[in-house]
Every structure is written in C-alpha cells, then in structure tokens.
Design a protein around this motif. Sequence first.
Motif, PDB file in Angstrom:
ATOM      1  N   LEU A  47      -3.044  -2.062  52.861  1.00 14.53           N
ATOM      2  CA  LEU A  47      -1.918  -2.482  52.044  1.00 14.53           C
ATOM      3  C   LEU A  47      -2.120  -1.985  50.617  1.00 14.53           C
ATOM      4  CD1 LEU A  47       0.682  -4.149  51.816  1.00 14.53           C
ATOM      5  CD2 LEU A  47      -0.754  -6.150  51.370  1.00 14.53           C
ATOM      6  N   VAL A  48      -1.097  -1.327  50.087  1.00 16.99           N
ATOM      7  CA  VAL A  48      -1.173  -0.763  48.736  1.00 16.99           C
ATOM      8  C   VAL A  48      -0.485  -1.680  47.732  1.00 16.99           C
ATOM      9  CG1 VAL A  48      -0.489   1.164  47.259  1.00 16.99           C
ATOM     10  CG2 VAL A  48      -1.272   1.598  49.602  1.00 16.99           C
ATOM     11  N   ALA A  49       0.744  -2.083  48.040  1.00 17.41           N
ATOM     12  CA  ALA A  49       1.506  -2.897  47.095  1.00 17.41           C
ATOM     13  C   ALA A  49       2.631  -3.605  47.821  1.00 17.41           C
ATOM     14  CB  ALA A  49       2.078  -2.026  45.976  1.00 17.41           C
ATOM     15  N   GLY A  65      -2.961  -0.805  37.911  1.00 19.41           N
ATOM     16  CA  GLY A  65      -2.920  -0.071  36.650  1.00 19.41           C
ATOM     17  C   GLY A  65      -2.461   1.367  36.795  1.00 19.41           C
ATOM     18  N   ARG A  66      -2.349   1.845  38.046  1.00 16.83           N
ATOM     19  CA  ARG A  66      -1.908   3.239  38.267  1.00 16.83           C
ATOM     20  C   ARG A  66      -0.596   3.315  39.040  1.00 16.83           C
ATOM     21  NH1 ARG A  66      -4.849   6.524  41.390  1.00 16.83           N
ATOM     22  NH2 ARG A  66      -5.743   4.853  42.678  1.00 16.83           N
ATOM     23  N   PHE A  67      -0.390   2.393  39.980  1.00 21.94           N
ATOM     24  CA  PHE A  67       0.813   2.410  40.814  1.00 21.94           C
ATOM     25  C   PHE A  67       1.744   1.276  40.391  1.00 21.94           C
ATOM     26  CE2 PHE A  67      -1.073   4.462  44.924  1.00 21.94           C
ATOM     27  CZ  PHE A  67      -1.586   5.489  44.156  1.00 21.94           C
ATOM     28  N   ILE A  68       3.041   1.531  40.540  1.00 18.75           N
ATOM     29  CA  ILE A  68       4.045   0.506  40.256  1.00 18.75           C
ATOM     30  C   ILE A  68       5.053   0.482  41.391  1.00 18.75           C
ATOM     31  CG2 ILE A  68       5.843  -0.280  38.683  1.00 18.75           C
ATOM     32  CD1 ILE A  68       4.420   1.307  36.466  1.00 18.75           C
ATOM     33  N   ILE A  69       5.229  -0.705  41.988  1.00 14.39           N
ATOM     34  CA  ILE A  69       6.230  -0.880  43.037  1.00 14.39           C
ATOM     35  C   ILE A  69       7.465  -1.524  42.433  1.00 14.39           C
ATOM     36  CG2 ILE A  69       5.312  -3.131  43.742  1.00 14.39           C
ATOM     37  CD1 ILE A  69       6.116  -2.420  46.624  1.00 14.39           C
ATOM     38  N   LEU A  80       7.707   3.562  44.948  1.00 18.93           N
ATOM     39  CA  LEU A  80       6.314   3.440  44.540  1.00 18.93           C
ATOM     40  C   LEU A  80       6.026   4.577  43.558  1.00 18.93           C
ATOM     41  CD1 LEU A  80       3.681   1.798  45.032  1.00 18.93           C
ATOM     42  CD2 LEU A  80       3.016   3.612  46.637  1.00 18.93           C
ATOM     43  N   GLN A  81       5.865   4.231  42.299  1.00 15.49           N
ATOM     44  CA  GLN A  81       5.501   5.212  41.283  1.00 15.49           C
ATOM     45  C   GLN A  81       3.987   5.296  41.243  1.00 15.49           C
ATOM     46  OE1 GLN A  81       7.427   7.251  39.256  1.00 15.49           O
ATOM     47  NE2 GLN A  81       5.465   8.133  38.613  1.00 15.49           N
TER      48      GLN A  81
END
Length: 120
Positions: A47-49, A65-69, A80-81
Amino acid sequence: QVQLVESGGGLVQAGGSLRLSCAASRSTFSINAMGWYRQAPGKQRELVATCGSGGITNYADSVKGRFIISRDNAKNTVDLQMNSLKPEDTAVYYCNAGTYFGSYYRPNDWGQGTQVTVSS
C-alpha cells in the motif's frame, strides 16, 4: 463495483516527477476510500497511499514527503503525484477503491496497473 483505469506511468530519471491518474467508471462520491498500491518485481504488493471520503490521507513511510494523493469526486478521479523519485519506486502501480474499517484499509476493486520505471 467500479471499474478503474490508470494512466500516467512511464520512464523517468531519479529525482524526477510523475503524476498518475485513475478514472472511475461511476461516481466516487460514495466510495469510502481510494488508494494506490504498487508491486515491484519479486516483491509483495504494498500500500502506497489512501484518501478517505473526508479527504484524510495516509502514506507508506517510504513515500511520505514525496508523494501526494488527491481525489476529485466531481471528476471521479484519484491522482498520485510522485516527486523526488528513486529507483526503488520502480513498480507497477495499481489504483483501487476500498473501505476503511477503523485503521485497516481493505481494497475492493482494482485497476489494471501502470508501469513506473525510475532510472538511476
């Protein structure tokens, strides 16, 4: 049930960015939570986000701190950025629609996956 289609994967150099998008076949307004998993070769799916219906997000420690859902119920999408990408982020990324039971997230419906490759 809901059908999910991912897009946006590809090849990027380490330190670069990619944005994944997932389009749902019906309104996401009533979906309890949506999320992204990934699976690297020879490894278990992780699971990532996730993003709940109220906008609460959760991330794996490896991507904080690196990915944004983000989800947009008006467009029936969840994105998913991914920034500051590392070679270890290389995997097939899967969109899913699921349900939170307390702190436990259960994915119900899956997309077909999109490949992300990060070169060193």
